[in-house]
Structure formats: C-alpha cells, structure tokens
Design a protein around this motif. Structure first.
Motif, PDB file in Angstrom:
ATOM      1  N   HIS A 193      43.296 -11.857 -30.525  1.00 41.11           N
ATOM      2  CA  HIS A 193      42.878 -10.752 -29.668  1.00 41.11           C
ATOM      3  C   HIS A 193      41.627 -10.091 -30.248  1.00 41.11           C
ATOM      4  CE1 HIS A 193      46.381 -11.142 -27.122  1.00 41.11           C
ATOM      5  NE2 HIS A 193      47.146 -11.181 -28.197  1.00 41.11           N
ATOM      6  N   ASP A 194      40.813  -9.517 -29.395  1.00 37.21           N
ATOM      7  CA  ASP A 194      39.461  -9.088 -29.755  1.00 37.21           C
ATOM      8  C   ASP A 194      39.402  -8.105 -30.911  1.00 37.21           C
ATOM      9  OD1 ASP A 194      38.421 -10.714 -27.814  1.00 37.21           O
ATOM     10  OD2 ASP A 194      38.228  -9.128 -26.309  1.00 37.21           O
ATOM     11  N   ASP A 195      40.300  -7.136 -30.940  1.00 36.04           N
ATOM     12  CA  ASP A 195      40.276  -6.113 -31.980  1.00 36.04           C
ATOM     13  C   ASP A 195      41.692  -5.595 -32.201  1.00 36.04           C
ATOM     14  OD1 ASP A 195      40.769  -4.274 -29.848  1.00 36.04           O
ATOM     15  OD2 ASP A 195      38.614  -4.074 -29.524  1.00 36.04           O
ATOM     16  N   VAL A 196      41.826  -4.659 -33.136  1.00 37.62           N
ATOM     17  CA  VAL A 196      43.165  -4.166 -33.501  1.00 37.62           C
ATOM     18  C   VAL A 196      43.831  -3.473 -32.320  1.00 37.62           C
ATOM     19  CG1 VAL A 196      44.435  -2.605 -35.016  1.00 37.62           C
ATOM     20  CG2 VAL A 196      42.549  -3.953 -35.933  1.00 37.62           C
ATOM     21  N   GLN A 197      43.060  -2.698 -31.576  1.00 38.71           N
ATOM     22  CA  GLN A 197      43.637  -1.991 -30.431  1.00 38.71           C
ATOM     23  C   GLN A 197      44.191  -2.965 -29.398  1.00 38.71           C
ATOM     24  OE1 GLN A 197      40.967   0.783 -28.525  1.00 38.71           O
ATOM     25  NE2 GLN A 197      42.429   1.338 -26.931  1.00 38.71           N
ATOM     26  N   ALA A 198      43.409  -4.003 -29.079  1.00 38.77           N
ATOM     27  CA  ALA A 198      43.866  -5.012 -28.118  1.00 38.77           C
ATOM     28  C   ALA A 198      45.050  -5.786 -28.679  1.00 38.77           C
ATOM     29  CB  ALA A 198      42.723  -5.964 -27.770  1.00 38.77           C
ATOM     30  N   LEU A 199      45.005  -6.085 -29.976  1.00 35.41           N
ATOM     31  CA  LEU A 199      46.096  -6.803 -30.633  1.00 35.41           C
ATOM     32  C   LEU A 199      47.403  -6.053 -30.492  1.00 35.41           C
ATOM     33  CD1 LEU A 199      47.197  -9.000 -32.654  1.00 35.41           C
ATOM     34  CD2 LEU A 199      46.482  -7.430 -34.488  1.00 35.41           C
ATOM     35  N   MET A 200      47.408  -4.767 -30.860  1.00 31.40           N
ATOM     36  CA  MET A 200      48.639  -3.988 -30.821  1.00 31.40           C
ATOM     37  C   MET A 200      49.116  -3.774 -29.379  1.00 31.40           C
ATOM     38  SD  MET A 200      49.427  -3.793 -33.891  1.00 31.40           S
ATOM     39  CE  MET A 200      50.956  -2.946 -33.495  1.00 31.40           C
ATOM     40  N   GLN A 201      48.184  -3.588 -28.467  1.00 28.24           N
ATOM     41  CA  GLN A 201      48.560  -3.411 -27.068  1.00 28.24           C
ATOM     42  C   GLN A 201      49.242  -4.651 -26.524  1.00 28.24           C
ATOM     43  OE1 GLN A 201      45.374  -1.971 -24.573  1.00 28.24           O
ATOM     44  NE2 GLN A 201      46.405  -2.573 -22.677  1.00 28.24           N
ATOM     45  N   GLU A 202      48.678  -5.816 -26.809  1.00 27.25           N
ATOM     46  CA  GLU A 202      49.246  -7.063 -26.298  1.00 27.25           C
ATOM     47  C   GLU A 202      50.563  -7.400 -26.978  1.00 27.25           C
ATOM     48  OE1 GLU A 202      48.262  -8.877 -23.732  1.00 27.25           O
ATOM     49  OE2 GLU A 202      46.687  -7.399 -23.357  1.00 27.25           O
ATOM     50  N   VAL A 203      50.649  -7.175 -28.285  1.00 30.90           N
ATOM     51  CA  VAL A 203      51.882  -7.479 -29.015  1.00 30.90           C
ATOM     52  C   VAL A 203      53.012  -6.568 -28.551  1.00 30.90           C
ATOM     53  CG1 VAL A 203      52.977  -7.304 -31.285  1.00 30.90           C
ATOM     54  CG2 VAL A 203      50.827  -8.528 -31.048  1.00 30.90           C
ATOM     55  N   MET A 204      52.726  -5.290 -28.362  1.00 27.23           N
ATOM     56  CA  MET A 204      53.759  -4.370 -27.885  1.00 27.23           C
ATOM     57  C   MET A 204      54.185  -4.713 -26.458  1.00 27.23           C
ATOM     58  SD  MET A 204      54.879  -2.322 -30.123  1.00 27.23           S
ATOM     59  CE  MET A 204      54.509  -1.592 -31.723  1.00 27.23           C
ATOM     60  N   SER A 205      53.240  -5.150 -25.646  1.00 25.78           N
ATOM     61  CA  SER A 205      53.581  -5.575 -24.286  1.00 25.78           C
ATOM     62  C   SER A 205      54.490  -6.803 -24.324  1.00 25.78           C
ATOM     63  CB  SER A 205      52.305  -5.892 -23.506  1.00 25.78           C
ATOM     64  OG  SER A 205      52.604  -6.401 -22.219  1.00 25.78           O
ATOM     65  N   LEU A 206      54.172  -7.755 -25.177  1.00 26.83           N
ATOM     66  CA  LEU A 206      55.008  -8.948 -25.335  1.00 26.83           C
ATOM     67  C   LEU A 206      56.398  -8.570 -25.837  1.00 26.83           C
ATOM     68  CD1 LEU A 206      55.361 -12.074 -25.487  1.00 26.83           C
ATOM     69  CD2 LEU A 206      54.467 -11.913 -27.824  1.00 26.83           C
ATOM     70  N   ALA A 207      56.443  -7.670 -26.819  1.00 21.92           N
ATOM     71  CA  ALA A 207      57.729  -7.223 -27.360  1.00 21.92           C
ATOM     72  C   ALA A 207      58.567  -6.571 -26.269  1.00 21.92           C
ATOM     73  CB  ALA A 207      57.509  -6.255 -28.517  1.00 21.92           C
ATOM     74  N   GLY A 208      57.921  -5.772 -25.421  1.00 27.52           N
ATOM     75  CA  GLY A 208      58.640  -5.140 -24.319  1.00 27.52           C
ATOM     76  C   GLY A 208      59.185  -6.155 -23.333  1.00 27.52           C
ATOM     77  N   GLN A 209      58.425  -7.212 -23.087  1.00 33.07           N
ATOM     78  CA  GLN A 209      58.885  -8.264 -22.181  1.00 33.07           C
ATOM     79  C   GLN A 209      60.119  -8.958 -22.745  1.00 33.07           C
ATOM     80  OE1 GLN A 209      55.845 -11.141 -21.286  1.00 33.07           O
ATOM     81  NE2 GLN A 209      57.205 -12.470 -20.135  1.00 33.07           N
ATOM     82  N   ILE A 210      60.101  -9.259 -24.044  1.00 36.15           N
ATOM     83  CA  ILE A 210      61.246  -9.900 -24.689  1.00 36.15           C
ATOM     84  C   ILE A 210      62.451  -8.961 -24.692  1.00 36.15           C
ATOM     85  CG2 ILE A 210      62.123 -10.821 -26.882  1.00 36.15           C
ATOM     86  CD1 ILE A 210      59.229 -11.737 -27.454  1.00 36.15           C
ATOM     87  N   ALA A 211      62.182  -7.668 -24.935  1.00 40.09           N
ATOM     88  CA  ALA A 211      63.268  -6.682 -24.991  1.00 40.09           C
ATOM     89  C   ALA A 211      63.970  -6.519 -23.657  1.00 40.09           C
ATOM     90  CB  ALA A 211      62.721  -5.337 -25.469  1.00 40.09           C
ATOM     91  N   SER A 212      63.321  -6.911 -22.573  1.00 41.70           N
ATOM     92  CA  SER A 212      63.931  -6.775 -21.246  1.00 41.70           C
ATOM     93  C   SER A 212      64.936  -7.884 -20.947  1.00 41.70           C
ATOM     94  CB  SER A 212      62.845  -6.769 -20.161  1.00 41.70           C
ATOM     95  OG  SER A 212      62.279  -8.067 -19.998  1.00 41.70           O
ATOM     96  N   LYS A 213      64.964  -8.912 -21.773  1.00 37.90           N
ATOM     97  CA  LYS A 213      65.869 -10.044 -21.547  1.00 37.90           C
ATOM     98  C   LYS A 213      67.270  -9.744 -22.097  1.00 37.90           C
ATOM     99  CE  LYS A 213      62.216 -12.269 -20.085  1.00 37.90           C
ATOM    100  NZ  LYS A 213      61.972 -12.482 -18.631  1.00 37.90           N
TER     101      LYS A 213
END
Length: 270
Positions: A193-213
């Motif tokens: 991911h382009d930078d730290v902000q984008a990295l954390m945003q995408e990782v947290m979004s992915l984590a939220g998707q997994i947490a919904s299962k």
C-alpha cells in the motif's frame, strides 16, 4: 486491561490492535516485549468479542528486531561451565520462541501491517502471522547471519512455507535487505500500500471483513491450515472430517444460510 511498557494494546470493535511501542528505539524487542506478547495473546484468545488481531509498529518502523542490549545482558551472565551455559541459553531461546508461538497458535487470524524496518526478530514475528501487508519503503532482512548466528525464534522454520525453500535460504545466508515490492513479488506480503495511512486503512478494513464472518468457521479454517502445514494430506482430511462432525451442527451454519437466502449480512454470536 494489563498495563504494557513495550506494547500498546487496544480493542476497536471486534479487532485487537497490538502496536510495538518503542519508537525511539526503532521498536527493538526488549526484555518486556517477549513476556508482554504472551500476555497480550492470552488476552486475545480468551476475549470472545475479539475476532481478528492487527500487529503494527508505532512511529517510523515496524521493528528493528531484538534489542542488542538484551543480547549483551544475556552474554554477561555466562559462567565458566559450557554445559551450564548451554542449558541457560537453550532455556532463554525456548522462552523467546513462546512469544511467537503464541501468535502462530492464536485462535483468531493475525495480520501484520509493516512499514520501515522489519529486521531480524521482526521477520520471525511476521512469519508467525496469518497475513502480511506493507508499504513500499518497508525494509526486510534476516540479519542474524550478520551477527554471527542462526535465526532461532521461527524464521527458518516458518518462512519456507511462505516464500519457498530456495528463496528463504538466499535471504538467510546473505542477510540482504529488500523492499516492500520485492516482498510482494516473493510472496512474503500479500499486497503493498502507498503509505502508512493507506496501509492501516486497508488492513483495518480487511480485519473488519474477516470479523464479520462466523468466528467458529474462521477458527476451524485457521486450525486446518496450521494442521495441514505440518501433516500429510490424508491426516488433514481426516482431521477436518472429525472437526466438522461437530462444527457443522453449529447455529452459525443456519444463520449464514438464512442471511444468504435473504441477501442480508449475517450476524454471528461471539
């Protein structure tokens, strides 16, 4: 919640965020780090409202690896008897290994978000995680070889399953440093991911998707993946048959099917 000196541990909805928190020392892993990692993951395992873990580093780096002061301190305690010294060193190594075994054995998926330095012991740590994501400027390296030693807390055992035996040997024998783009090319990280902000945003979004299962389905999937890594295909098939003999009777299956039919998100119990 436990007070930590080397980590910052928080819970955001269903996601536990564990930050290595020694930015002034490049997040080097001091004595407290190794015990606090075990404590943090014990808390994660018993807290049913947590479904996913994200590990990151505070400040400019993920982690520069083990604190050299810790190694110097261990050396100063050596006596004259080689056998007794060996027993002490072996015990210390096994104790350090448990910190990352706790990550590997965690019932919930663990995602590493990496920027800046990820060296030495930090490679051992991310090798124990389920998935890894980074920024282009991340710098990876198995640096133990440049300190006159073999990596001893998980890299040499886990990394071949991620990037293949030949590439692992090249990196372990040379200690060369490589960036985020190469890490993605060899399969060490899933995405850059382009930078730290984008990295954390995408990782947290992915984590939220997994947490919904379904947490039971996620638990079973992780257990089967870990088991398959260390066993034959036949053993793995037998294990999943025994596991699902119980798990297919879960309410989560009914909830998932009803949500699918209604075309609505499913809501699973912790």
């Amino acid at each position: 919640m436990t007070e930590y000196t080397s980590l910052r541990v928080t819970q955001q909805d269903r996601i536990a965020h564990i930050q290595i928190n020694r930015p002034a020392k490049f997040n080097a892993m001091d004595s407290a780090f190794w015990t606090e990692m075990i404590t943090a993951f014990e808390w994660v395992d018993v807290t049913e409202s947590i479904r996913v873990v994200v590990i990151s580093g505070a400040g400019d780096h993920f982690s520069a690896g083990i604190d050299l002061a810790l190694l110097a301190q261990a050396s100063s305690r050596m006596g004259k008897d080689i056998g007794r010294n060996a027993e002490v060193i072996r015990g210390n190594i096994l104790r350090l290994q448990e910190a990352f075994n706790a990550v590997d054995r965690c019932r919930k998926p663990v995602i590493a978000a990496i920027h800046g330095y990820c060296l030495g012991g930090a490679i051992d740590l991310i090798s124990a995680c389920d998935m890894r994501y980074c920024t282009p400027d991340a710098r990876f390296g198995i640096k133990e070889i440049d300190m006159g030693m073999a990596a001893d807390v998980g890299t040499l055992q886990r990394l071949p399953h991620l990037i293949g035996d030949g590439m692992m040997r090249e990196l372990a024998y040379t200690g060369r440093v490589f960036d985020g783009h190469e890490a993605a090319r060899i399969g060490l990280v899933n995405c850059v991911h382009d930078d730290v902000q984008a990295l954390m945003q995408e990782v947290m979004s992915l984590a939220g998707q997994i947490a919904s299962k379904s947490p039971l389905a996620i638990r079973g999937t992780k257990e089967m993946i870990r088991y398959a890594r260390d066993h034959s295909v036949e053993d793995g098939l037998n294990y999943i048959a025994s596991w699902n003999a119980a798990m297919l009777q879960s309410e989560d299956l009914k909830v998932a099917m009803a949500a699918h039919m209604a075309k609505k998100p499913a809501e699973f119990a912790d």
